[in-house]
Design an enzyme around this catalytic site. Sequence first.
Site, PDB file in Angstrom:
ATOM      1  N   CYS A  28       0.820  -1.206   0.000  1.00 18.93           N
ATOM      2  CA  CYS A  28       0.000   0.000   0.000  1.00 18.93           C
ATOM      3  C   CYS A  28       0.858   1.262   0.000  1.00 18.93           C
ATOM      4  O   CYS A  28       0.342   2.366   0.035  1.00 18.93           O
ATOM      5  CB  CYS A  28      -1.057   0.005   1.103  1.00 18.93           C
ATOM      6  SG  CYS A  28      -0.566  -0.638   2.681  1.00 18.93           S
ATOM      7  N   ASP A  44       3.067   2.341   2.224  1.00 21.77           N
ATOM      8  CA  ASP A  44       3.604   2.768   3.511  1.00 21.77           C
ATOM      9  C   ASP A  44       3.600   1.591   4.462  1.00 21.77           C
ATOM     10  O   ASP A  44       2.639   0.831   4.506  1.00 21.77           O
ATOM     11  CB  ASP A  44       2.723   3.864   4.142  1.00 21.77           C
ATOM     12  CG  ASP A  44       2.759   5.151   3.343  1.00 21.77           C
ATOM     13  OD1 ASP A  44       3.747   5.880   3.449  1.00 21.77           O
ATOM     14  OD2 ASP A  44       1.797   5.406   2.589  1.00 21.77           O
ATOM     15  N   CYS A  98       6.861   7.770   2.027  1.00 20.31           N
ATOM     16  CA  CYS A  98       7.294   9.020   1.423  1.00 20.31           C
ATOM     17  C   CYS A  98       7.805   9.981   2.492  1.00 20.31           C
ATOM     18  O   CYS A  98       7.826   9.671   3.685  1.00 20.31           O
ATOM     19  CB  CYS A  98       6.136   9.643   0.666  1.00 20.31           C
ATOM     20  SG  CYS A  98       4.766  10.032   1.735  1.00 20.31           S
ATOM     21  N   CYS A 147      -0.756   9.812   5.322  1.00 19.76           N
ATOM     22  CA  CYS A 147       0.477   9.265   5.901  1.00 19.76           C
ATOM     23  C   CYS A 147       0.493   9.400   7.409  1.00 19.76           C
ATOM     24  O   CYS A 147       0.855   8.471   8.124  1.00 19.76           O
ATOM     25  CB  CYS A 147       1.691   9.968   5.328  1.00 19.76           C
ATOM     26  SG  CYS A 147       1.723   9.947   3.547  1.00 19.76           S
TER      27      CYS A 147
END
Lengths: 398, 224
Positions: B61, B63, B88, B135
């Site tokens: 996915c 992360d 990221c 995130c």
Amino acid sequence: MSRQVYLDHASTTPLDKRVLEAMMPYLTEHYGNPSSFHSIGKEAKDAIDEARANIAKLLVVRPDEILFTSGGTEADNMAILGYARANKEKGMHVIIGAFEHHAVLESAMHLERKENFSVTYLTPGRDGSITPEQVVAALREDTILVSVMMANNEIGTIEPIAEIVKAVKASKVPKTPPVFHTDACQAAGVLDLDVSKLGVDMLAMNGGKIYGPKGAGFLYVKRGIKLQPLMFGGSQERAIRPGTENVPAIIGLALAFKLAQEERKEENERLTVLRDRLINGVLKTITKTRLNGHATDRLPNNANLSFMDIEGEALILYLDAAGIYTSTGSACTSASLDPSHVILSLGLPYEVAHGSIRFTLGRSTTQEDIDYVLETLPPLVAKLRSLSPVNVDAKYFA
Amino acid sequence: MSHAQPSTPGTQGDVVTKDGAKSWFYTPEVKEHFFHPKNFLKDDEDMAMFNAVGKVGSPACGDELRVWMQVDPTTENIKEFRWKTFGCGSAIASTSMASVMVTENGGMTLEQARGLKPQDIMSRLGGLPQRKFHCSVLCDKALRDAINDYYRRAGKTDKIIVESARVIDPVAKVTDRDIEEAVLEGAVTIEAVQQKTKVGIGNPSVLPAVEELIRFYKEKYFGA
């Protein structure tokens, strides 16, 4: 100032100074509308006619077969949507590569979802190649359009377009021979675009990737091919693409294309050496890395590498801070957060897609630049790996 | 509370141009935590000092986060917090910031830590680009997973809170959290959410409920 290394030429290139110079008069004194009947307008009309003729000469086609557009995306949209809509009585099946640029991919998906067409997406091999045999195998009685790009924008694999076209045209399966479109945006400065050799019926390209202006492109459309316009409102570009011509951009596009084609052989040789220096250097000095795309049938300026256990965007930001400008996949996918559809289409796992970085070299790239990257990259990868909980097995990215 | 990006010059947009510093689309706080991450797990760390671990996500996915905590058994304060993140820039920065927030001033109690919201982390970071918001949502999930792990190990099973997501589409097994996630990733139309989650594709009767949820989360995260 510290070193700045731009390695994102597949996203866009800077404008060639010679091109800018040629464009300048059309931004200032020659401001006429090519559709006007007076001499100021005539001046502009003559200039775009000449640009059209020069482009046609490079493609070995007729000038009236070149339609100017606002760039590659519009040219691809026009080819896919325009052709399919105007010819659906012949059949409603379209074949495209699964890793086409979104301009082709999403046009085809739109036809599939909203306009009752059926679309076959060709899965490339692990190295990104599409074979003539697999295209022929996908042909149906009602296939009217096939689109395969000349060279992939992310992984740089060059497709055997002339052979694919030949095989498609020789097939007796479709009721009427399907029309063949190719997206040549990445290939325009690199490959021979002689249409008489390629055999394609439509070809899209743009200026922003060949040191020409952004917002300028064209679609080559073979005489006799019917396209439904996407816009309405004037008789420019045979009423298929109405709207006052972007005269300076067209002038710039034609010159940029000419220069790129004239200089391509020498530049290709120079870039191939630098590209291989980068690829081999990375594969040798950094463990758990992988070259995506074909080892030799690839654009001379493209090095697409996956760094396992880290996420590409994080690495791009670390590189950016070191003055090295790269991208994950295509610039278009960077904003969407989805992993690269190109890498996934090769049958490679998410880990490889998420860790991929595209380095694309260009006219300004020197050996010192490449060496700077090779020196800068390993500690950055090591740092991000030290933060990462992921540790994939070698079998996942072989 | 609005989670739109702050309008400070240089913090908007997604394009990083040549003059890096001026047009960077992350705030100085995000940059600090991204380039100089705090409290990440080092190779030589004594793993025996941790009494709880948590995990969320997977590389698939995009992360994956793992966290390790040392909780004081008497006060139930978080004494140490370590992490590793695959993701990221904002995933790394938000995890780093969360690690500071839960351990500063003697450390949060587990009950306080459970209340840590993605919005709190984001505001300490000075904002994140809208599309990156999911995130930091992940790192509070990893934290809650670790809190449950602590209680499980301590035998205080009554304190474990399993976050039950409500199933919206039993056919596609899509929950309200999946829809929340999709909205956070920028899918704000029913078609876009369907593309991400497949909700209602084989079960169109659930679509009105999905539409309601999209509107709810859209307003919650991006303002009306």
